[in-house]
Design an enzyme around this catalytic site. Sequence first.
Site, PDB file in Angstrom:
ATOM      1  N   LYS A 142      32.943  39.202  53.060  1.00  0.00           N
ATOM      2  CA  LYS A 142      32.709  38.499  54.324  1.00  0.00           C
ATOM      3  C   LYS A 142      32.606  39.495  55.472  1.00  0.00           C
ATOM      4  CE  LYS A 142      33.438  34.139  52.940  1.00  0.00           C
ATOM      5  NZ  LYS A 142      32.515  33.020  53.141  1.00  0.00           N
ATOM      6  N   ASP A 171      28.334  38.195  53.521  1.00  0.00           N
ATOM      7  CA  ASP A 171      28.268  36.821  54.038  1.00  0.00           C
ATOM      8  C   ASP A 171      28.856  36.770  55.438  1.00  0.00           C
ATOM      9  OD1 ASP A 171      28.185  34.132  54.494  1.00  0.00           O
ATOM     10  OD2 ASP A 171      29.461  33.561  52.796  1.00  0.00           O
ATOM     11  N   GLU A 197      23.865  37.031  53.714  1.00  0.00           N
ATOM     12  CA  GLU A 197      23.959  35.565  53.725  1.00  0.00           C
ATOM     13  C   GLU A 197      24.274  35.045  55.118  1.00  0.00           C
ATOM     14  OE1 GLU A 197      26.171  34.118  50.370  1.00  0.00           O
ATOM     15  OE2 GLU A 197      26.939  32.401  51.499  1.00  0.00           O
ATOM     16  N   ASP A 222      22.969  29.465  53.711  1.00  0.00           N
ATOM     17  CA  ASP A 222      24.089  28.722  53.135  1.00  0.00           C
ATOM     18  C   ASP A 222      24.431  27.541  54.055  1.00  0.00           C
ATOM     19  OD1 ASP A 222      26.304  27.807  51.851  1.00  0.00           O
ATOM     20  OD2 ASP A 222      27.545  29.572  52.143  1.00  0.00           O
ATOM     21  N   LYS A 246      25.538  24.741  47.301  1.00  0.00           N
ATOM     22  CA  LYS A 246      26.894  24.282  47.003  1.00  0.00           C
ATOM     23  C   LYS A 246      26.737  22.959  46.266  1.00  0.00           C
ATOM     24  CE  LYS A 246      29.717  26.240  50.698  1.00  0.00           C
ATOM     25  NZ  LYS A 246      29.084  27.540  50.843  1.00  0.00           N
TER      26      LYS A 246
HETATM   27 MG    MG Z   1      28.430  31.485  52.496  1.00  0.00          MG
END
Ligand code: MG
Length: 309
Positions: A142, A171, A197, A222, A246
Amino acid sequence: MYSLSLQPYDYPFRRPLKTHHGLWKRRQGILIKLSDGQQRQGWGEIAPLPDFGSESLEAAHEFCQRFEGHLDDGDIFSIGDRYPACQFALELAREALLRYPNPPLQPNFPHCQLLPTGEAALKLLETTPQDHWGPSPCFKWKIAVEGIQQEQDWFQQLLWQLPPHSQLRLDANGGLSQEDAQTWLAACEGQPIDYLEQPRPPEAWQDLEALQHQGVVPIALDESVANLRDLETWLQRGWSGIVVIKAAIIGSPQQLRQLCQQFQPDLVFSSVFETSVGRQAALHLARELQHQPRALGFGVTSLFRGDRQ
Ligand code: MG
């Protein structure tokens, strides 16, 4: 006609998860079981994520109770888009029933490992033997959590510490300015970066398009594609980057298949921290719809105490 039974669950995570929305300590959802007159059974999982635009657990529960234990194909395929987690659970439970019995499905691609946020990622890589990760591991880290200068320093160290033949996903959860996103792209050039991302938030869609068009590293959406309508909008616009799905909250698998047939998007299937029941269902879809050999976003095994993975 199927019988429907509901089994709500509430599992504590082994360790609370730090997210944009605070500390997440428990996963709550509903396991569903369909059975028919031929003794066939199919399991599914409702694993809502209201912060991502799905229905709430309460709404899903109330919706399923309307069937009073019995429903048919017509009921399953007319679930409204307000209930994406129910669409996923019931459609795929039905498919599992039609395939009954269901031996466990092995994933078709390896899993991407989520690294701890910030400097802790460096410590983990430092203290874990490199062969622990397998022959060509994929990691996710992240960013947009600390200041960019600090993160870029860590990033350089991280690149040094990656095991050979690794791929890294960054991300940002929509948290970068366009200028910082450019800085990240420049830092990624020539490095083993699978993709960047969601560098910008969903409303900054033109920035996301511009970053993808630069072609330095692929951009993955995302948060921008939380449901099928958003996905359709992006695909109609000609999105050429990657799309993270997802699965448990995207909505109707049937409709997802239609979009995939029409647009052939480059998908990466991902977890919403569901149990092994929802994961099995998502893996079936991933096997069918994820064509590029990219690691799956389910690298979150043994999250729950007592979950058998
Ligand atoms: Mg993500």
